[in-house]
Design a protein around this motif. Structure first.
Motif, PDB file in Angstrom:
ATOM      1  N   ALA A 119     -58.729  68.760  63.936  1.00  0.00           N
ATOM      2  CA  ALA A 119     -57.706  67.724  64.075  1.00  0.00           C
ATOM      3  C   ALA A 119     -57.379  67.121  62.716  1.00  0.00           C
ATOM      4  O   ALA A 119     -56.207  66.843  62.417  1.00  0.00           O
ATOM      5  N   GLU A 142     -55.156  69.219  60.894  1.00  0.00           N
ATOM      6  CA  GLU A 142     -53.910  69.352  61.651  1.00  0.00           C
ATOM      7  C   GLU A 142     -53.725  70.724  62.275  1.00  0.00           C
ATOM      8  O   GLU A 142     -52.623  71.277  62.301  1.00  0.00           O
ATOM      9  N   ARG A 143     -54.774  71.268  62.799  1.00  0.00           N
ATOM     10  CA  ARG A 143     -54.724  72.495  63.596  1.00  0.00           C
ATOM     11  C   ARG A 143     -54.799  72.060  65.054  1.00  0.00           C
ATOM     12  O   ARG A 143     -55.816  72.176  65.705  1.00  0.00           O
ATOM     13  N   SER A 144     -53.723  71.557  65.549  1.00  0.00           N
ATOM     14  CA  SER A 144     -53.724  70.895  66.862  1.00  0.00           C
ATOM     15  C   SER A 144     -54.091  71.826  68.013  1.00  0.00           C
ATOM     16  O   SER A 144     -54.769  71.404  68.950  1.00  0.00           O
ATOM     17  N   ALA A 161     -57.822  72.399  67.746  1.00  0.00           N
ATOM     18  CA  ALA A 161     -58.494  71.128  68.030  1.00  0.00           C
ATOM     19  C   ALA A 161     -58.486  70.833  69.525  1.00  0.00           C
ATOM     20  O   ALA A 161     -59.493  70.399  70.093  1.00  0.00           O
ATOM     21  N   ALA A 162     -57.353  71.095  70.178  1.00  0.00           N
ATOM     22  CA  ALA A 162     -57.264  70.848  71.620  1.00  0.00           C
ATOM     23  C   ALA A 162     -58.200  71.769  72.390  1.00  0.00           C
ATOM     24  O   ALA A 162     -58.889  71.339  73.331  1.00  0.00           O
TER      25      ALA A 162
END
Length: 172
Positions: A54, A57-59, A62-63
């Motif tokens: 996260a 910014e590797r969404s 990360a999710a």
């Protein structure tokens, strides 16, 4: 065979059954302890990785990692493998205590010089059988895998039938 010999044979059968069941409960406890650490490890690693992803910014990653962490944490919460492992250990220890008393019944109480009548010996068999039944009623289930592992450990000499510690350092 005499009636007394039949009673002794029954006590020995009871001891054998208790021995294998005791060791299967210890094997089950090991399984649930490992499950606890695996799920906890997944939750910790996935949470830390999700946070790192996260921040970078590797969404999507990360999710996904957050979902894995949430599932692992939920499984730990609802399955409670640590608690189940402790129930197996407690039951195994109680069975171990019963096993020793049964062995004393057939080796000491049933001895010709003990002075104990066959009727008293028969009552011991009944009491021990009832206690074993009560212990099973409150015990968590032992699956085939745990019994198989216990059998393998017994056959490998991790503990001897009489409950002593094996020469290779394996403990009961």
């Amino acid at each position: 065979m005499t009636y007394r010999e039949d009673l002794v044979r029954e006590l020995k059968k009871l001891e054998t059954d208790i021995f294998y069941t005791e060791k299967a409960h210890f094997a089950s406890a090991e399984h649930y302890q490992v499950l606890h650490y695996v799920l906890g490890g997944f939750a910790a690693v996935a949470s830390a990785s999700a946070t790192t992803s996260a921040l970078k910014e590797r969404s999507g990653l990360a999710a996904s990692l957050a979902l894995v962490a949430a599932v692992a944490a939920a499984l730990l919460t609802f399955l409670k493998p640590q608690g189940i492992a402790e129930r197996h250990r407690t039951n195994a220890r109680q069975l171990g205590d019963l096993k020793f008393r049964v062995r004393q019944g057939h080796q000491l109480d049933a001895h010709a010089d003990s002075g104990i009548a066959d009727l008293e010996l028969r009552e011991l068999v009944r009491q021990f059988t009832d206690e074993k039944r009560r212990l099973h009623a409150d015990a968590p289930s032992v699956g085939a895998l745990a019994f198989w592992r216990a059998q393998r450990k017994i056959d490998a000499g991790h503990f001897s039938y009489d409950g002593t510690i094996a020469q290779d350092g394996g403990a009961a």
